[in-house]
Scaffold this motif. Structure first.
Motif, PDB file in Angstrom:
ATOM      1  N   GLU A  87      15.922 -10.817  -1.764  1.00 47.53           N
ATOM      2  CA  GLU A  87      14.392 -10.250  -1.450  1.00 47.53           C
ATOM      3  C   GLU A  87      14.178  -9.120  -2.334  1.00 47.53           C
ATOM      4  N   ILE A  88      14.899  -8.260  -2.910  1.00 51.12           N
ATOM      5  CA  ILE A  88      14.707  -7.268  -3.679  1.00 51.12           C
ATOM      6  C   ILE A  88      14.517  -7.688  -5.096  1.00 51.12           C
ATOM      7  N   LYS A  89      15.447  -8.524  -5.581  1.00 49.26           N
ATOM      8  CA  LYS A  89      15.133  -9.206  -6.748  1.00 49.26           C
ATOM      9  C   LYS A  89      13.913 -10.107  -7.021  1.00 49.26           C
ATOM     10  N   ARG A  90      13.359 -10.686  -6.041  1.00 41.13           N
ATOM     11  CA  ARG A  90      12.012 -11.548  -6.086  1.00 41.13           C
ATOM     12  C   ARG A  90      11.010 -10.324  -6.103  1.00 41.13           C
ATOM     13  N   ASP A  91      11.175  -9.211  -5.202  1.00 41.42           N
ATOM     14  CA  ASP A  91      10.092  -8.020  -5.166  1.00 41.42           C
ATOM     15  C   ASP A  91       9.980  -7.464  -6.470  1.00 41.42           C
ATOM     16  N   ARG A  92      11.089  -7.336  -7.225  1.00 44.46           N
ATOM     17  CA  ARG A  92      11.163  -6.755  -8.512  1.00 44.46           C
ATOM     18  C   ARG A  92      10.314  -7.408  -9.498  1.00 44.46           C
ATOM     19  N   ARG A  93      10.581  -8.693  -9.581  1.00 42.60           N
ATOM     20  CA  ARG A  93       9.974  -9.513 -10.359  1.00 42.60           C
ATOM     21  C   ARG A  93       8.602 -10.010 -10.276  1.00 42.60           C
ATOM     22  N   GLY A  94       8.047  -9.807  -9.000  1.00 44.04           N
ATOM     23  CA  GLY A  94       6.649 -10.223  -8.655  1.00 44.04           C
ATOM     24  C   GLY A  94       6.552 -11.456  -8.076  1.00 44.04           C
ATOM     25  N   LEU A 149       0.920  -1.300  -0.027  1.00 47.13           N
ATOM     26  CA  LEU A 149      -0.121   0.036  -0.074  1.00 47.13           C
ATOM     27  C   LEU A 149       0.882   1.353  -0.173  1.00 47.13           C
ATOM     28  N   ALA A 150       2.102   1.255   0.737  1.00 43.88           N
ATOM     29  CA  ALA A 150       2.886   2.301   0.572  1.00 43.88           C
ATOM     30  C   ALA A 150       3.221   2.742  -0.696  1.00 43.88           C
ATOM     31  N   ARG A 151       3.362   1.808  -1.882  1.00 44.90           N
ATOM     32  CA  ARG A 151       3.826   2.107  -3.163  1.00 44.90           C
ATOM     33  C   ARG A 151       2.790   2.404  -4.073  1.00 44.90           C
ATOM     34  N   THR A 152       1.484   2.456  -3.582  1.00 43.61           N
ATOM     35  CA  THR A 152       0.321   2.628  -4.219  1.00 43.61           C
ATOM     36  C   THR A 152      -0.459   4.022  -4.195  1.00 43.61           C
ATOM     37  N   HIS A 153      -0.562   4.824  -5.091  1.00 43.68           N
ATOM     38  CA  HIS A 153      -1.107   5.894  -5.161  1.00 43.68           C
ATOM     39  C   HIS A 153      -2.520   5.843  -4.978  1.00 43.68           C
ATOM     40  N   PRO A 154      -3.124   6.857  -4.174  1.00 43.45           N
ATOM     41  CA  PRO A 154      -4.584   6.427  -3.759  1.00 43.45           C
ATOM     42  C   PRO A 154      -5.646   6.811  -5.120  1.00 43.45           C
ATOM     43  N   PHE A 155      -5.036   7.583  -6.015  1.00 43.46           N
ATOM     44  CA  PHE A 155      -5.786   8.024  -7.212  1.00 43.46           C
ATOM     45  C   PHE A 155      -5.032   7.378  -8.461  1.00 43.46           C
ATOM     46  N   GLU A 156      -3.625   7.346  -8.610  1.00 46.51           N
ATOM     47  CA  GLU A 156      -3.104   6.970  -9.896  1.00 46.51           C
ATOM     48  C   GLU A 156      -2.682   5.163  -9.677  1.00 46.51           C
ATOM     49  N   PRO A 202      -0.933   1.845  -8.327  1.00 45.06           N
ATOM     50  CA  PRO A 202       0.406   1.154  -7.943  1.00 45.06           C
ATOM     51  C   PRO A 202       1.342   1.749  -8.899  1.00 45.06           C
ATOM     52  N   GLU A 203       2.604   1.636  -8.478  1.00 45.15           N
ATOM     53  CA  GLU A 203       3.688   2.200  -9.299  1.00 45.15           C
ATOM     54  C   GLU A 203       3.946   1.429 -10.504  1.00 45.15           C
ATOM     55  N   PRO A 204       4.336   1.938 -11.677  1.00 46.88           N
ATOM     56  CA  PRO A 204       4.739   0.961 -12.828  1.00 46.88           C
ATOM     57  C   PRO A 204       5.676   0.107 -12.702  1.00 46.88           C
ATOM     58  N   PRO A 205       5.745  -1.312 -12.821  1.00 48.65           N
ATOM     59  CA  PRO A 205       6.941  -2.204 -12.744  1.00 48.65           C
ATOM     60  C   PRO A 205       8.137  -1.768 -13.641  1.00 48.65           C
ATOM     61  N   LEU A 206       9.328  -2.204 -13.338  1.00 44.01           N
ATOM     62  CA  LEU A 206      10.346  -1.824 -13.985  1.00 44.01           C
ATOM     63  C   LEU A 206      10.409  -2.597 -15.345  1.00 44.01           C
ATOM     64  N   ARG A 207      10.737  -1.951 -16.244  1.00 43.45           N
ATOM     65  CA  ARG A 207      11.011  -2.702 -17.670  1.00 43.45           C
ATOM     66  C   ARG A 207      11.918  -3.815 -17.557  1.00 43.45           C
ATOM     67  N   PHE A 208      12.969  -3.606 -17.169  1.00 49.53           N
ATOM     68  CA  PHE A 208      14.099  -4.384 -17.014  1.00 49.53           C
ATOM     69  C   PHE A 208      14.692  -4.525 -15.630  1.00 49.53           C
TER      70      PHE A 208
END
Length: 419
Positions: free
Chosen positions: A405-412, A374-381, A383-389
């Protein structure tokens, strides 16, 4: 005698014979204990001896109409007459040569029902355990073909012998048709007339569920009960129990719903099973086919059978609350908690965060993942767009467990997708 034969051979031959005899009692260089294979009884033979059942006790009783085979001479005469008629038909031969010959499926079905069809239905019912769970040590061969279909607008969902019908498809009372001209007097070897008029035959139709009782395992729920059906007009029968759609609870798999058609000797009073139309009381619908048959076995004979299977769907949530006036039951496997060994001071070759999460409350872990999402989700816009690469962005100056952990989070990947 064998010793004399061995002595008559040379030394090398005697050695070979003794070696062959020893190989019968050895395997891979180890001596066998007990009797060798081929002499000792197999596991199947030993279990058969331990579970031996007296055939007189285990013999099933036929409670239906007997099968009277016509004379073989009459069958041969009819078959020869049919073959002669087909051979002199030029149109039939012309269609066969042109590959335009068509076969009427209704004619095939009538022939099947007249010959081996009832015995096939009986074997299907035995395969699904219908007779065992409804009639105990008894069975019957269905002599009357039941044609049953649930109507949903223009669509029809027929009932055969074990096909699947969803609760939404069986929400309304089905249409039932059968041939009431079955000559049961001839099947029983009777020639005298019954007490009723010979032009009217009486029938009883019961729909029961042997798998769905919520409190008594050996009981059933009666979903429909129509007695004193004149000839084959179900709409004119006496509705003892109004129709109730299937309602298999979630997690219990497929439930069998069985239609049994009984032939009555006379018009009967079955008011003790009666339930009011507006009443949906599962306790009052508790039913036992075996007890019912034992009570009226002198006046009724099972003659027809059809059954379908039904499992849970989402429409039953509202049905339980609105119609049955009860909480929607859900059955699940109660898995034991995984074994956790005592914590170590320095766990080697184990990810730090995953190791620590084993000893924390799962609800607290899910809460942290949800807060992070939720911290990375804008209330109107949104969630943040995922990284392309995601693999192209370097990760520096962090421990190895946090880098993973960061790599797994980036890949979903991982647990965050469950939130």
């Amino acid at each position: 005698m064998a010793a004399r034969i061995v002595q008559s051979f040379s030394g090398d031959t005697q050695f070979l014979l003794r070696t062959a005899a020893l190989q019968r009692f050895t395997r891979n260089g180890h001596r066998l204990r007990g009797k060798p294979p081929g002499v000792a009884k197999t596991l199947e033979q030993r279990l058969a001896e331990e579970r031996a059942v007296d055939p007189e006790v285990a013999r099933k009783i036929n409670i239906g109409f007997p099968h009277l085979k016509p004379a073989r001479s009459a069958l041969l005469k009819e078959r020869l007459a049919h073959l002669k008629a087909q051979r002199v038909n030029p149109e039939l031969e012309k269609a066969s040569r042109a590959h335009t010959l068509s076969i009427d499926p209704e004619l095939v079905k009538r022939t099947w029902l007249k010959t081996s069809g009832p015995f096939h239905v009986r074997r299907l019912a035995e395969h699904y355990g219908i007779f065992e769970h409804l009639f105990g040590a008894a069975y019957f061969v269905p002599r009357v073909d039941l044609q049953i279909a649930f109507r949903n607008g223009d669509a029809a969902n027929p009932v055969y012998y074990g096909n699947i019908v969803k609760p939404t498809e069986a929400s309304q009372e089905p249409e039932v048709h059968f041939d009431s001209s079955f000559n049961y007097k001839e099947a029983l070897g009777r020639t005298e007339a019954t007490s009723d008029s010979s032009s009217t035959s009486w029938w009883t139709l019961v729909l029961t569920n042997p798998d769905g009782h919520l409190s008594e395992a050996d009981k059933e729920y009666c979903h429909w009960f129509v007695a004193n059906i004149p000839s084959s007009d179900v709409s004119k029968g006496d509705r003892i129990v109004p129709y109730l759609q299937p309602f298999p609870p979630k997690g219990t798999g497929y439930h069998r719903h069985v239609f049994v058609l009984y032939k009555q000797e006379k018009k009967l009073d079955m008011g003790e099973y009666r339930i009011e139309e507006a009443e949906v009381n599962l306790t009052a619908r508790t039913f036992s086919t075996l007890d019912f048959y034992r009570k009226y076995q002198d006046d009724i004979t099972p003659a027809g059978l059809a059954f379908f299977q039904s499992d849970w769907d989402s429409s039953l949530i509202g049905f339980y609350h609105d119609v049955l006036k009860m909480k929607h039951p859900t059955f699940e496997y109660d898995f034991p908690k995984p074994y956790l060994r005592e914590q170590e001071w320095f766990p080697l070759r184990k990810p730090f965060n995953l190791y620590m999460d084993k000893y924390r409350d799962p609800k607290q872990i899910n809460k942290e993942y949800l807060e992070r999402k939720l911290a990375r989700t804008h209330p109107f816009e949104g969630p943040e767009p995922p990284l392309r690469f995601p693999n192209a962005h370097p990760i520096r100056d962090v421990p190895s467990w946090l880098r993973t952990e960061i790599k797994r989070d980036r890949r979903g990947w991982g647990r965050i997708n469950d939130i």
